[in-house]
Write a protein that holds these residues in place. Structure first.
Motif, PDB file in Angstrom:
ATOM      1  N   ALA A  50      -3.462 -43.238  23.559  1.00 61.50           N
ATOM      2  CA  ALA A  50      -2.279 -42.414  23.293  1.00 61.50           C
ATOM      3  C   ALA A  50      -2.233 -41.199  24.215  1.00 61.50           C
ATOM      4  O   ALA A  50      -3.261 -40.667  24.619  1.00 61.50           O
ATOM      5  N   LYS A  51      -1.014 -40.776  24.509  1.00 64.08           N
ATOM      6  CA  LYS A  51      -0.838 -39.513  25.218  1.00 64.08           C
ATOM      7  C   LYS A  51      -1.211 -38.379  24.268  1.00 64.08           C
ATOM      8  O   LYS A  51      -0.779 -38.358  23.117  1.00 64.08           O
ATOM      9  N   ILE A  52      -2.024 -37.447  24.764  1.00 64.83           N
ATOM     10  CA  ILE A  52      -2.458 -36.329  23.916  1.00 64.83           C
ATOM     11  C   ILE A  52      -1.828 -35.036  24.410  1.00 64.83           C
ATOM     12  O   ILE A  52      -1.964 -34.685  25.578  1.00 64.83           O
ATOM     13  N   TYR A  53      -1.134 -34.353  23.518  1.00 63.76           N
ATOM     14  CA  TYR A  53      -0.519 -33.078  23.890  1.00 63.76           C
ATOM     15  C   TYR A  53      -1.560 -31.958  23.876  1.00 63.76           C
ATOM     16  O   TYR A  53      -1.681 -31.198  24.838  1.00 63.76           O
ATOM     17  N   ALA A  54      -2.267 -31.847  22.765  1.00 65.21           N
ATOM     18  CA  ALA A  54      -3.185 -30.717  22.613  1.00 65.21           C
ATOM     19  C   ALA A  54      -4.220 -31.038  21.554  1.00 65.21           C
ATOM     20  O   ALA A  54      -4.039 -31.951  20.739  1.00 65.21           O
ATOM     21  N   GLU A  55      -5.306 -30.295  21.597  1.00 67.66           N
ATOM     22  CA  GLU A  55      -6.306 -30.390  20.544  1.00 67.66           C
ATOM     23  C   GLU A  55      -6.150 -29.182  19.616  1.00 67.66           C
ATOM     24  O   GLU A  55      -5.879 -28.070  20.078  1.00 67.66           O
ATOM     25  N   ILE A  56      -6.303 -29.423  18.336  1.00 70.41           N
ATOM     26  CA  ILE A  56      -6.321 -28.308  17.393  1.00 70.41           C
ATOM     27  C   ILE A  56      -7.761 -27.822  17.313  1.00 70.41           C
ATOM     28  O   ILE A  56      -8.649 -28.548  16.877  1.00 70.41           O
ATOM     29  N   LEU A  57      -7.971 -26.586  17.762  1.00 74.70           N
ATOM     30  CA  LEU A  57      -9.338 -26.072  17.830  1.00 74.70           C
ATOM     31  C   LEU A  57      -9.755 -25.357  16.550  1.00 74.70           C
ATOM     32  O   LEU A  57     -10.934 -25.288  16.219  1.00 74.70           O
ATOM     33  N   LEU A  93       3.976 -26.621  21.751  1.00 72.39           N
ATOM     34  CA  LEU A  93       3.420 -27.816  22.403  1.00 72.39           C
ATOM     35  C   LEU A  93       4.231 -28.204  23.634  1.00 72.39           C
ATOM     36  O   LEU A  93       3.682 -28.622  24.657  1.00 72.39           O
ATOM     37  N   ILE A  94       5.560 -28.054  23.542  1.00 71.80           N
ATOM     38  CA  ILE A  94       6.415 -28.364  24.700  1.00 71.80           C
ATOM     39  C   ILE A  94       6.110 -27.397  25.841  1.00 71.80           C
ATOM     40  O   ILE A  94       5.989 -27.807  27.007  1.00 71.80           O
ATOM     41  N   GLN A  95       5.951 -26.126  25.511  1.00 71.04           N
ATOM     42  CA  GLN A  95       5.643 -25.134  26.560  1.00 71.04           C
ATOM     43  C   GLN A  95       4.280 -25.408  27.195  1.00 71.04           C
ATOM     44  O   GLN A  95       4.105 -25.233  28.403  1.00 71.04           O
ATOM     45  N   MET A  96       3.317 -25.835  26.378  1.00 69.86           N
ATOM     46  CA  MET A  96       1.989 -26.162  26.931  1.00 69.86           C
ATOM     47  C   MET A  96       2.095 -27.370  27.857  1.00 69.86           C
ATOM     48  O   MET A  96       1.533 -27.389  28.950  1.00 69.86           O
ATOM     49  N   GLU A  97       2.843 -28.383  27.399  1.00 67.67           N
ATOM     50  CA  GLU A  97       2.936 -29.610  28.186  1.00 67.67           C
ATOM     51  C   GLU A  97       3.663 -29.366  29.502  1.00 67.67           C
ATOM     52  O   GLU A  97       3.256 -29.864  30.554  1.00 67.67           O
ATOM     53  N   LYS A 133       4.448 -20.920  33.661  1.00 69.22           N
ATOM     54  CA  LYS A 133       3.068 -20.495  33.446  1.00 69.22           C
ATOM     55  C   LYS A 133       2.259 -21.630  32.828  1.00 69.22           C
ATOM     56  O   LYS A 133       2.713 -22.303  31.910  1.00 69.22           O
ATOM     57  N   GLU A 134       1.079 -21.817  33.357  1.00 73.86           N
ATOM     58  CA  GLU A 134       0.135 -22.776  32.778  1.00 73.86           C
ATOM     59  C   GLU A 134      -0.401 -22.182  31.471  1.00 73.86           C
ATOM     60  O   GLU A 134      -0.876 -21.045  31.447  1.00 73.86           O
ATOM     61  N   ILE A 135      -0.291 -22.937  30.393  1.00 74.25           N
ATOM     62  CA  ILE A 135      -0.832 -22.462  29.111  1.00 74.25           C
ATOM     63  C   ILE A 135      -1.931 -23.419  28.674  1.00 74.25           C
ATOM     64  O   ILE A 135      -1.666 -24.558  28.320  1.00 74.25           O
ATOM     65  N   ASN A 136      -3.144 -22.950  28.722  1.00 70.69           N
ATOM     66  CA  ASN A 136      -4.250 -23.787  28.259  1.00 70.69           C
ATOM     67  C   ASN A 136      -4.533 -23.583  26.779  1.00 70.69           C
ATOM     68  O   ASN A 136      -4.830 -24.526  26.059  1.00 70.69           O
ATOM     69  N   THR A 137      -4.464 -22.337  26.356  1.00 68.92           N
ATOM     70  CA  THR A 137      -4.808 -22.039  24.972  1.00 68.92           C
ATOM     71  C   THR A 137      -3.722 -21.168  24.357  1.00 68.92           C
ATOM     72  O   THR A 137      -3.287 -20.178  24.960  1.00 68.92           O
ATOM     73  N   ALA A 138      -3.286 -21.554  23.179  1.00 74.14           N
ATOM     74  CA  ALA A 138      -2.237 -20.796  22.491  1.00 74.14           C
ATOM     75  C   ALA A 138      -2.639 -20.599  21.037  1.00 74.14           C
ATOM     76  O   ALA A 138      -3.382 -21.396  20.459  1.00 74.14           O
ATOM     77  N   ILE A 139      -2.147 -19.509  20.469  1.00 75.25           N
ATOM     78  CA  ILE A 139      -2.355 -19.271  19.044  1.00 75.25           C
ATOM     79  C   ILE A 139      -0.995 -19.073  18.399  1.00 75.25           C
ATOM     80  O   ILE A 139      -0.105 -18.448  18.988  1.00 75.25           O
ATOM     81  N   LYS A 140      -0.849 -19.667  17.211  1.00 76.28           N
ATOM     82  CA  LYS A 140       0.435 -19.604  16.496  1.00 76.28           C
ATOM     83  C   LYS A 140       0.187 -19.133  15.078  1.00 76.28           C
ATOM     84  O   LYS A 140      -0.746 -19.607  14.416  1.00 76.28           O
ATOM     85  N   ALA A 141       0.977 -18.191  14.615  1.00 81.27           N
ATOM     86  CA  ALA A 141       0.834 -17.769  13.218  1.00 81.27           C
ATOM     87  C   ALA A 141       2.198 -17.635  12.563  1.00 81.27           C
ATOM     88  O   ALA A 141       3.210 -17.391  13.227  1.00 81.27           O
ATOM     89  N   LEU A 150      -4.491 -23.800  19.474  1.00 81.57           N
ATOM     90  CA  LEU A 150      -4.281 -25.075  20.176  1.00 81.57           C
ATOM     91  C   LEU A 150      -4.804 -24.990  21.606  1.00 81.57           C
ATOM     92  O   LEU A 150      -4.697 -23.940  22.249  1.00 81.57           O
ATOM     93  N   ARG A 151      -5.351 -26.092  22.102  1.00 77.39           N
ATOM     94  CA  ARG A 151      -5.707 -26.145  23.527  1.00 77.39           C
ATOM     95  C   ARG A 151      -5.080 -27.369  24.161  1.00 77.39           C
ATOM     96  O   ARG A 151      -5.168 -28.477  23.632  1.00 77.39           O
ATOM     97  N   LYS A 152      -4.426 -27.136  25.280  1.00 75.40           N
ATOM     98  CA  LYS A 152      -3.786 -28.225  26.017  1.00 75.40           C
ATOM     99  C   LYS A 152      -4.830 -29.278  26.376  1.00 75.40           C
ATOM    100  O   LYS A 152      -5.952 -28.938  26.775  1.00 75.40           O
ATOM    101  N   TRP A 153      -4.441 -30.527  26.258  1.00 75.66           N
ATOM    102  CA  TRP A 153      -5.371 -31.606  26.564  1.00 75.66           C
ATOM    103  C   TRP A 153      -5.384 -31.881  28.068  1.00 75.66           C
ATOM    104  O   TRP A 153      -4.331 -32.071  28.675  1.00 75.66           O
ATOM    105  N   GLN A 154      -6.568 -31.827  28.644  1.00 74.71           N
ATOM    106  CA  GLN A 154      -6.696 -32.135  30.077  1.00 74.71           C
ATOM    107  C   GLN A 154      -7.267 -33.535  30.207  1.00 74.71           C
ATOM    108  O   GLN A 154      -8.340 -33.805  29.686  1.00 74.71           O
ATOM    109  N   ASP A 155      -6.518 -34.394  30.853  1.00 69.03           N
ATOM    110  CA  ASP A 155      -6.990 -35.773  31.006  1.00 69.03           C
ATOM    111  C   ASP A 155      -8.268 -35.819  31.816  1.00 69.03           C
ATOM    112  O   ASP A 155      -8.436 -35.091  32.780  1.00 69.03           O
TER     113      ASP A 155
END
Lengths: 426, 84
Positions: free
Chosen positions: A257-264, A362-366, A399-407, A420-425
């Motif tokens: 599967a395509k992975i958008y991000a990991e929940i850290l 997630l869209i902004q990270m992708e 902007k490249e977004i590798n790590t984001a926090i949402k509250a 969240l952390r963007k998934w790097q293949d």
């Protein structure tokens, strides 16, 4: 103890300014507003006569609905949740069959005041006028708080845990937290997580009565929602739904599967109506505790954060929120990351907010961009006293977004934070 | 009112509640709404409401029990329309 890694493999959204994730990306980038004037609100003497609701078309419904859902689903909160949920499931590359049940997959689909959607008016008027016999079988399923999950699952046939959480404005973020924890513990392989809110005069009118909505923009709707702006007066009621497919890393990788991000990491807590916490305002100590816990669990330090997706409703609490972020991150002014909220475009989608805004993140990270915070003429000086102006982009930046926090924060003194952390293949 | 016409109209009313539409192509008077057409029993009350609206008739609760098959449902509707 089982401690699975959990990733996000599918997204779906029905927002006031876009239908579907692809259109939502365009809308976020260009700052498209979904806030409009409603004559009905004017005729009913609401102070705030503007609101943000998705413009659902029959053609869009036909993409995902059979003729029964197309014609007989009336509650908008359920319609939005089903559209977002089916999109996310399809986006994850998953399918379903009419005669099979999938015990490895479940869902957490929350709602706020699902039974207050304006389409319920017909139910109450029939009962009040002595004609309850004319209600048919759908009144209860379309008013029960688990209605959105029930109608989604009638089609998808998921056999694992099917849960409908309800925690006001953190409902969406909390749905993801609940799915994440369930998967971490190895109790399922996939969880469809999301939230929804309906709309119309009952919800809008009741919030209007609290004097917390913008009242100065009835003739200028798209300018009504002004998070972080010095002239902000309140929020704009919104509605819609976001949905995400959460999956164990093992399951996602085994099916390619395509992975958008990991929940850290993720945390939810309550301020307990103490230390300044109340029905409507959060206890800042609890907010900071929640943010810090999610970062600690994620093993992420504040200098790794590229983007904060704030709650930032456009009420006076925005400046307190910025102070809380700064304390939670433990950073200096200059270390503060970029921060944004989609609420200038889509208003505050109540229980739908967390999931819609997570999809936006997630869209902004992708796609490596940070959408603008629109409608700011002058940033509140209480905010610029805390962080540099350039951390509040007013238009979309690449902007490249590798790590984001949402509250998100909610009525009932509830807080939820997710890292969240963007998934790097590879 | 012609029973054939009622049958055609009834078919249109129930179609949305029938999970497998193919069976509608060869609908007979003997088809049982729940057992053969697999209509969820909760939807029988919805079909009755749709029928009442369409023909401007009232179908009492005890009469609903008599509408097991397509043929029986047509007879009930036909009778009620005649009574009007």
């Amino acid at each position: 103890m089982i401690n699975n890694r959990v990733v996000i493999t599918g997204i779906g959204v029905v927002a006031p300014n876009a239908l579907g994730a692809a259109d939502f990306e365009v809308a976020l980038k260009e700052g498209r507003s979904g806030i409009r004037f409603f004559e009905e609100s004017q005729s009913l003497n609401f102070r705030c006569q503007i609101a943000a609701r998705p413009l659902i078309t029959d053609a869009y419904k036909a993409r995902y609905f059979d003729d029964y859902y197309q014609n007989k689903l009336e509650n908008k909160a359920i319609i939005y949740a089903c559209l977002a949920g089916f999109e996310a499931w399809e986006n994850a590359g998953l399918s379903y069959s009419n005669d099979q049940i999938d015990f490895d997959s479940g869902m957490v689909i929350g709602s706020g005041a699902l039974g207050m959607d304006s389409t319920t008016a017909d139910i109450w008027s029939k009962i009040i006028s002595g004609n309850n016999k004319r209600l048919g079988s759908r009144a209860i399923p379309q008013c029960m708080s688990s209605g959105a999950a029930a109608y989604l699952n009638k089609i998808l046939g998921l056999g694992n845990r099917v849960l409908s959480n309800s925690s006001a404005c953190i409902t969406g973020t909390e749905s993801v937290l609940l799915g994440y924890e369930h998967l971490k513990l190895g109790k399922a392989k996939r969880m469809l997580c999301g939230s929804t809110e309906g709309d119309g005069i009952f919800i809008w009118g009741a919030f209007d009565a609290m004097r917390i909505l913008t009242s100065d923009s009835n003739e200028d709707p798209t300018n009504g929602s002004r998070p972080m702006c010095n002239s902000r007066l309140g929020f704009i009621p919104g509605s819609g739904s976001g949905a995400m497919v959460l999956e164990t890393l093992e399951s996602a990788q085994s099916r390619g599967a395509k992975i958008y991000a990991e929940i850290l990491g993720a945390d939810v807590n309550s301020g307990g109506f103490r230390d300044g916490g109340s029905m409507t305002a959060p206890n800042s100590n609890a907010v900071i505790h929640c943010m810090k816990n999610s970062l600690h669990q994620a093993k992420v330090s504040s200098d790794e954060i590229d983007l904060i997706s704030g709650h930032l409703t456009g009420t006076k609490g925005d400046s307190t929120e910025i102070k809380n972020w700064k304390k939670a991150l433990g950073c200096t002014q200059d270390q503060f990351p970029l921060i944004n909220t989609a609420k200038s475009m889509i208003g505050h989608c109540i229980a739908g907010a967390g999931s819609i805004e997570l999809v936006a993140t997630l869209i902004q990270m992708e796609k490596s961009f940070v959408h603008g915070n629109y409608n700011i003429k002058e940033v509140d000086p209480d905010i610029t006293a805390e962080i540099p102006l350039d951390r509040i982009p007013m238009k979309t930046v690449d902007k490249e977004i590798n790590t984001a926090i949402k509250a998100n924060f909610a009525f009932g003194d509830l807080n939820c934070s997710i890292v969240l952390r963007k998934w790097q293949d590879g | 009112m012609d029973k054939n016409k009622i049958q055609e109209e009834l078919k249109n009313i129930i179609a949305i509640y029938v999970p497998e539409k193919e069976i509608l192509d060869n609908l007979t008077l003997e088809h049982d709404l729940i057992n053969d057409l697999k209509i969820n029993s909760a939807h029988i009350v919805d079909i009755v409401l749709d029928v009442e609206e369409k023909y401007d008739i009232m179908i009492e609760d005890d009469v609903i029990m008599q509408m097991g098959t397509i043929g029986q449902a047509i007879d009930v509707i036909h009778g009620k329309v005649q009574e009007k």
